[in-house]
Design an enzyme around this catalytic site. Structure first.
Site, PDB file in Angstrom:
ATOM      1  N   ASP A 508       0.861  -1.188   0.000  1.00  0.00           N
ATOM      2  CA  ASP A 508       0.000   0.000   0.000  1.00  0.00           C
ATOM      3  C   ASP A 508       0.896   1.237   0.000  1.00  0.00           C
ATOM      4  O   ASP A 508       1.578   1.531   0.984  1.00  0.00           O
ATOM      5  CB  ASP A 508      -0.892  -0.021   1.250  1.00  0.00           C
ATOM      6  CG  ASP A 508      -1.959   1.063   1.235  1.00  0.00           C
ATOM      7  OD1 ASP A 508      -1.732   2.109   0.597  1.00  0.00           O
ATOM      8  OD2 ASP A 508      -2.999   0.876   1.887  1.00  0.00           O
ATOM      9  N   HIS A 509       0.870   1.959  -1.116  1.00  0.00           N
ATOM     10  CA  HIS A 509       1.788   3.096  -1.266  1.00  0.00           C
ATOM     11  C   HIS A 509       1.424   4.283  -0.383  1.00  0.00           C
ATOM     12  O   HIS A 509       2.199   5.235  -0.259  1.00  0.00           O
ATOM     13  CB  HIS A 509       1.802   3.533  -2.735  1.00  0.00           C
ATOM     14  CG  HIS A 509       3.070   4.220  -3.143  1.00  0.00           C
ATOM     15  ND1 HIS A 509       4.180   4.298  -2.336  1.00  0.00           N
ATOM     16  CD2 HIS A 509       3.414   4.863  -4.299  1.00  0.00           C
ATOM     17  CE1 HIS A 509       5.137   4.949  -2.953  1.00  0.00           C
ATOM     18  NE2 HIS A 509       4.697   5.313  -4.143  1.00  0.00           N
ATOM     19  N   ARG A 510       0.250   4.265   0.255  1.00  0.00           N
ATOM     20  CA  ARG A 510      -0.100   5.336   1.182  1.00  0.00           C
ATOM     21  C   ARG A 510       0.787   5.296   2.420  1.00  0.00           C
ATOM     22  O   ARG A 510       1.040   6.329   3.050  1.00  0.00           O
ATOM     23  CB  ARG A 510      -1.568   5.230   1.603  1.00  0.00           C
ATOM     24  CG  ARG A 510      -2.565   5.450   0.488  1.00  0.00           C
ATOM     25  CD  ARG A 510      -3.979   5.173   0.962  1.00  0.00           C
ATOM     26  NE  ARG A 510      -4.144   3.796   1.412  1.00  0.00           N
ATOM     27  CZ  ARG A 510      -5.246   3.307   1.953  1.00  0.00           C
ATOM     28  NH1 ARG A 510      -6.294   4.099   2.124  1.00  0.00           N
ATOM     29  NH2 ARG A 510      -5.333   2.043   2.326  1.00  0.00           N
ATOM     30  N   ILE A 512       3.704   2.814   2.632  1.00  0.00           N
ATOM     31  CA  ILE A 512       5.030   2.277   2.345  1.00  0.00           C
ATOM     32  C   ILE A 512       5.594   2.933   1.094  1.00  0.00           C
ATOM     33  O   ILE A 512       4.969   2.909   0.029  1.00  0.00           O
ATOM     34  CB  ILE A 512       4.963   0.747   2.172  1.00  0.00           C
ATOM     35  CG1 ILE A 512       4.456   0.095   3.464  1.00  0.00           C
ATOM     36  CG2 ILE A 512       6.321   0.184   1.784  1.00  0.00           C
ATOM     37  CD1 ILE A 512       4.102  -1.356   3.329  1.00  0.00           C
TER      38      ILE A 512
END
Length: 538
Positions: A508-510, A512
């Site tokens: 999850d790029h939010r 990581i």
């Protein structure tokens, strides 16, 4: 009564600041505490709120000016009651006494035309945009000919030197013609559109004017005949609403269906960036994504081309469809790829497999990967965390429960192995075998599939070179394992056959970032490449 608003004291040792934005226009109705300018001082960018109320008649500063404490910022017609009005003279009192009975409270010949709802064709012209602003570039047309519009609905967007403003319609009705196009330079007073006003859209209202009517305004004008020329909308009626965002940002918002007025800018000045628009969009998906089913796309009649059969979703398939759709639409996925040289690990596994067999289990690569992942999660705790968007918090967990995706006849199920970090490889092998058997035979419980921090999906027994697994929400990462294969690797000036395991990490790029994703996956690879490495890392 004219009132000047002066720049107030901004704090200790702050004597002046640069005006970086003017937030109001001439003709605006100013409320108390409404921000009027943005000022950059040596300490911060601040909004300066008004301490007066009324109609703005003049703005005395412009963008780029240096404003000093006590300097007049704007003038306001404060007849609405900012300050106590002086005692009226006998002449003015008599005048008011004469004018008061003539203020209309019901339809009467003395009613000013502006008090009646517009009827027929209305010429909508570009209003005053602010002091010294005579024109702007049309960056977008927000309506089309034939559209039914509401009062105050935006017609065009105009770029001026202070930002992008939206020009609203002064009336509800139907757009009959648009007289500007994207790229045009529109000047104040220029005809922008023709709107056929809805005569019955509102009942006549006879609200008092902001200021007492002049002698000319209370005279009864001769009603215009029905065939008269189109009316012209008053220039002061459609007030431009300043939205602090670049045209490219506004265009992005329109393309993804976001109302930019609802987006909150996160910069110190409140200016809206592309990141703000995307964050607002993600938040909307978060709110509406819970419980969402797979998008229902209309299908053709397949029986037209041959015989078909239909089978209803199983409960597992239905839940999988809902959760995968929710995960895919609410989580911004990134997948990181790497590979581990597991030649020594495979030799180690074979040498120690008999010890696990004596205990009644089977030493599989998945059991070893479980142990390596548990060690990695302790070193990188954000990969076992969850995001609470409602509270704007990250939830870190002081336990290590790892889900293992299991292929069954009913569909994909993910039982959870608990406290992986506290168990030996032998214990994990035994529990993994028991849990896999329970899952495949339908004896796994709901509790067995809850509480996971991270998921492993191992397709090595089936095949494939790599894949991109979907994060199992509310987790933030998942590890995909593909089939290992022997490859020629150049070592010590020669090619040697090595067993290579492909790994795929989706996250999850939010929460990581890419660098952390690469470090985490590399740490897992190092643990798999050197089985004894775990003894030093725990």
């Amino acid at each position: 009564m004219a009132v000047e608003f002066d720049l107030p004291d901004l704090g200790e040792n702050v004597e002046s600041g640069e005006v970086i934005s003017v937030l109001v226009n001439v003709g605006d109705t100013l409320a108390e505490d409404q921000p009027v300018i943005e000022l950059e001082t040596d300490k911060a960018v601040i909004e300066v709120p008004s301490s007066v109320t009324g109609i703005i008649t003049e703005i005395l500063v412009s963008q780029g000016d240096t404003a000093n404490i006590g300097q007049a910022i704007l003038r306001v017609d404060g007849s609405g009651g900012v300050t106590a009005a002086p005692e009226p003279s006998p002449e003015s009192a008599a005048s008011e006494a004469t004018a008061t009975p003539e203020r209309p409270t019901a339809p009467a010949p003395a009613t000013p035309p502006s008090a009646l709802p517009p009827v027929g064709d209305i010429e909508v012209k570009l209003p005053e945009l602010g002091e010294g602003i005579q024109s702007g570039e049309v960056v977008d047309i927000l309506v089309s000919e034939g559209d039914s519009i509401k009062e105050e609905q935006g017609l065009i967007e105009l770029e001026i030197d202070k930002g992008v403003v939206e020009m609203p319609s002064p009336t509800a009705g139907v757009v009959k013609a648009i007289h500007v196009k994207e790229g045009d330079t529109a000047s104040v007073g220029q005809l922008v559109a023709m709107v056929e006003a809805n005569a019955g859209s509102a009942e006549p209202e006879f609200a008092p004017e902001p200021a007492p009517p002049t002698a000319a305004s209370v005279q009864s004008p001769t009603p215009a005949p029905a065939s008269a020329a189109p009316a012209t909308a008053p220039l002061a009626t459609p007030r431009a609403r300043l939205v602090p965002a670049a045209p490219s940002v506004r265009r992005l918002a329109r393309e993804i269906g976001i109302d930019i007025i609802q987006v909150k800018g996160t910069s110190p000045t409140g200016r809206i960036s592309e990141a703000d628009v995307k964050a607002h969009s993600k938040a909307l998906h978060e709110r509406h994504g819970a419980g969402v089913a797979a998008t229902a796309v209309p299908l053709p009649d397949f029986s037209t081309w041959g015989e078909i059969e239909r089978e209803p979703f199983s409960n597992v398939r239905r839940i999988t469809a809902e959760r995968m759709t929710q995960a895919w639409t609410t989580i911004p996925h990134v997948t990181q790829f790497d590979h581990a040289d597991v030649t020594e690990l495979e030799a180690w596994r074979k040498n120690h497999s008999k010890l696990v067999e004596k205990a009644g289990g089977k030493l599989t690569p998945t059991a070893i990967i479980l142990k390596v992942v548990a060690t990695s999660l302790r070193k990188f705790p954000q990969f076992s965390a969850s995001i609470d968007m409602a509270a704007q918090e990250v939830v870190y967990k002081n336990y290590t429960h790892v889900g293992i995706a299991v292929d069954t006849k009913r569909g994909l199920l993910v039982p959870v192995i608990r406290d992986v970090d506290q168990k030996t490889v032998t214990e994990l092998s035994l529990e993994l075998g028991e849990m896999a058997e329970k899952t495949r035979t339908g004896r796994v419980s709901v509790e067995d599939m809850q509480g996971g921090c991270f998921t492993i999906s191992n397709l090595g027994g089936i095949g494939g070179t790599s894949f991109t697994p979907i994060v199992n929400s509310p987790e933030v990462a998942i590890l995909g394992v593909a089939r290992s294969r022997t490859e020629a690797v150049h070592i010590d000036d020669e090619f040697q056959p090595r067993l290579i395991m492909p790994l795929s990490l989706s996250y999850d790029h939010r929460l990581i970032d890419g660098a952390d994703g690469a470090r985490f996956l590399r740490f897992i690879c190092e643990g798999l490449e050197n089985p004894y490495y775990l003894a030093f890392e725990g």
